[in-house]
Design an enzyme around this catalytic site. Structure first.
Site, PDB file in Angstrom:
ATOM      1  N   ASN A  13       0.870  -1.169   0.000  1.00 27.36           N
ATOM      2  CA  ASN A  13       0.000   0.000   0.000  1.00 27.36           C
ATOM      3  C   ASN A  13       0.908   1.220   0.000  1.00 27.36           C
ATOM      4  O   ASN A  13       1.491   1.571   1.027  1.00 27.36           O
ATOM      5  CB  ASN A  13      -0.887  -0.038   1.264  1.00 27.36           C
ATOM      6  CG  ASN A  13      -1.732   1.210   1.408  1.00 27.36           C
ATOM      7  OD1 ASN A  13      -1.803   2.031   0.483  1.00 27.36           O
ATOM      8  ND2 ASN A  13      -2.368   1.362   2.558  1.00 27.36           N
ATOM      9  N   LYS A  15       0.216   4.270  -0.356  1.00 25.52           N
ATOM     10  CA  LYS A  15      -0.401   5.468   0.253  1.00 25.52           C
ATOM     11  C   LYS A  15      -0.124   6.704  -0.620  1.00 25.52           C
ATOM     12  O   LYS A  15      -0.106   6.587  -1.837  1.00 25.52           O
ATOM     13  CB  LYS A  15       0.097   5.631   1.695  1.00 25.52           C
ATOM     14  CG  LYS A  15      -0.118   4.347   2.517  1.00 25.52           C
ATOM     15  CD  LYS A  15       0.003   4.559   3.990  1.00 25.52           C
ATOM     16  CE  LYS A  15      -0.230   3.246   4.718  1.00 25.52           C
ATOM     17  NZ  LYS A  15      -0.264   3.381   6.162  1.00 25.52           N
ATOM     18  N   HIS A 100      -9.735   1.437   4.475  1.00 23.96           N
ATOM     19  CA  HIS A 100      -8.490   1.593   5.228  1.00 23.96           C
ATOM     20  C   HIS A 100      -8.724   2.575   6.379  1.00 23.96           C
ATOM     21  O   HIS A 100      -9.468   3.534   6.240  1.00 23.96           O
ATOM     22  CB  HIS A 100      -7.385   2.101   4.303  1.00 23.96           C
ATOM     23  CG  HIS A 100      -6.034   2.077   4.951  1.00 23.96           C
ATOM     24  ND1 HIS A 100      -5.628   3.049   5.830  1.00 23.96           N
ATOM     25  CD2 HIS A 100      -5.031   1.178   4.884  1.00 23.96           C
ATOM     26  CE1 HIS A 100      -4.416   2.744   6.271  1.00 23.96           C
ATOM     27  NE2 HIS A 100      -4.030   1.621   5.697  1.00 23.96           N
ATOM     28  N   GLU A 102      -7.058   4.920   7.517  1.00 23.15           N
ATOM     29  CA  GLU A 102      -6.796   6.344   7.214  1.00 23.15           C
ATOM     30  C   GLU A 102      -7.976   6.960   6.487  1.00 23.15           C
ATOM     31  O   GLU A 102      -8.272   8.147   6.646  1.00 23.15           O
ATOM     32  CB  GLU A 102      -5.489   6.472   6.412  1.00 23.15           C
ATOM     33  CG  GLU A 102      -4.274   6.260   7.312  1.00 23.15           C
ATOM     34  CD  GLU A 102      -3.069   5.639   6.635  1.00 23.15           C
ATOM     35  OE1 GLU A 102      -2.972   5.673   5.388  1.00 23.15           O
ATOM     36  OE2 GLU A 102      -2.212   5.092   7.367  1.00 23.15           O
ATOM     37  N   GLU A 172      -5.954  -4.664  10.375  1.00 28.11           N
ATOM     38  CA  GLU A 172      -4.935  -3.650  10.612  1.00 28.11           C
ATOM     39  C   GLU A 172      -5.275  -2.884  11.890  1.00 28.11           C
ATOM     40  O   GLU A 172      -6.063  -1.926  11.851  1.00 28.11           O
ATOM     41  CB  GLU A 172      -4.877  -2.664   9.444  1.00 28.11           C
ATOM     42  CG  GLU A 172      -4.510  -3.297   8.117  1.00 28.11           C
ATOM     43  CD  GLU A 172      -3.857  -2.291   7.180  1.00 28.11           C
ATOM     44  OE1 GLU A 172      -2.729  -2.541   6.766  1.00 28.11           O
ATOM     45  OE2 GLU A 172      -4.473  -1.248   6.887  1.00 28.11           O
ATOM     46  N   GLY A 178       2.211   2.178  10.954  1.00 24.13           N
ATOM     47  CA  GLY A 178       3.265   3.177  10.868  1.00 24.13           C
ATOM     48  C   GLY A 178       3.932   3.501  12.198  1.00 24.13           C
ATOM     49  O   GLY A 178       4.665   4.489  12.303  1.00 24.13           O
ATOM     50  N   SER A 218       2.829  -2.101  10.534  1.00 25.32           N
ATOM     51  CA  SER A 218       4.258  -2.234  10.867  1.00 25.32           C
ATOM     52  C   SER A 218       4.833  -3.600  10.539  1.00 25.32           C
ATOM     53  O   SER A 218       5.724  -4.102  11.237  1.00 25.32           O
ATOM     54  CB  SER A 218       4.501  -1.890  12.347  1.00 25.32           C
ATOM     55  OG  SER A 218       4.162  -0.542  12.588  1.00 25.32           O
TER      56      SER A 218
END
Ligand code: PGA
Length: 257
Positions: A13, A15, A100, A102, A172, A178, A218
């Protein structure tokens, strides 16, 4: 992952990183280094503007599946800034990340919107990669399974799985994305097996046995071997470590082992 059952999938991904030139260059580097017959599926999800150049770089190769990071559920219309499913299909996209965290936290996507997107992806022959995962505060409050269960049921609300060839889910934990932190291995396995059970309740035993459930948050070359060995982990959704060919290929190699 369970021996012989499901083919592992490692999806990068990217991003909001890598414009057209850099994205095509990374795709080329991956293509040049991937073994001809890998035991794992490999996919990349560039930003929309880089999908065309990456698709052209990958053309004619089956080694890397072209993905996208989001889409709208409608086929066309007055939706400034959005991308419709047929546009992704036309560009050669075969998989699309949906829901996702985000998108959920920064752009207000709710369960209902994510469910529409999953159903739309299935209608258009795109493989949805439905993302679910709890916030740190939800984990601390002991509500991880409640949150994840709600997201799985809402994401698959439109009866997507039976009609949806190749459905993929990704667990996730939001607090692991991250941050360099990951749940323990038993914690990951518990949530993955819970997700498979939710899919079983919705769509039946056969689909639950086939559905691939990726871990994301991560994942890196150091932790991927152990995570990917868990019985209900069928691959990874990789952010930061997917931006370099060496680290991404090391994770692919771990999955193919
Ligand atoms: P990360 O991102 O690997 O950088 O934690 C994963 C994701 O958000 O898909």
């Amino acid at each position: 992952m369970a021996e012989g059952a499901r083919r592992p999938l490692i999806m990068g991904n990217w991003k909001m990183n890598l414009g057209p030139a850099d994205a095509a260059a990374l795709a080329g580097a991956l293509l040049d280094s991937l073994p001809a017959a890998s035991a794992a599926d490999v996919a990349v999800a560039p930003p929309f503007i880089s999908i065309g150049p990456v698709g052209r770089r990958l053309a004619g190769s089956e080694a890397i599946i072209l993905g996208a990071q989001n889409m709208h559920w409608e086929e066309r219309g007055a939706c400034t800034g959005e991308i419709a499913p047929p546009m992704l299909v036309e560009a050669g996209v075969r998989m699309v990340i949906l829901g996702h965290s985000e998108r959920r936290t920064l752009f207000g996507e709710n369960d209902d919107m994510v469910g529409r997107k999953v159903a739309a992806a299935c209608r258009h022959g795109l493989v949805p990669v439905l993302c679910v995962g709890e916030l740190e505060s939800e984990r601390d409050a002991g509500s991880t399974l409640e949150v994840v269960g709600r997201q799985v049921r809402a994401g698959l609300q439109a009866g997507a799985p039976p009609s949806c060839d190749g459905l993929v889910l990704a667990y996730e934990p939001v607090w692991a994305i991250g941050t360099g932190r990951t749940p323990t291995l038993p914690e990951i396995q518990d949530v993955h097996s819970f997700i498979r059970n939710e899919v079983r309740n919705i769509a039946g035993k056969e689909i639950a046995a086939k559905v691939r459930i990726l871990y994301g948050g991560s994942m890196n070359p150091g932790n991927s071997v152990e995570i990917l060995a868990l019985p209900d982990v069928d691959g990874g959704l990789v952010g930061g470590a997917a931006l370099g060919s060496a680290s991404f290929l090391a994770i692919v190699a771990a999955a193919a082992d």
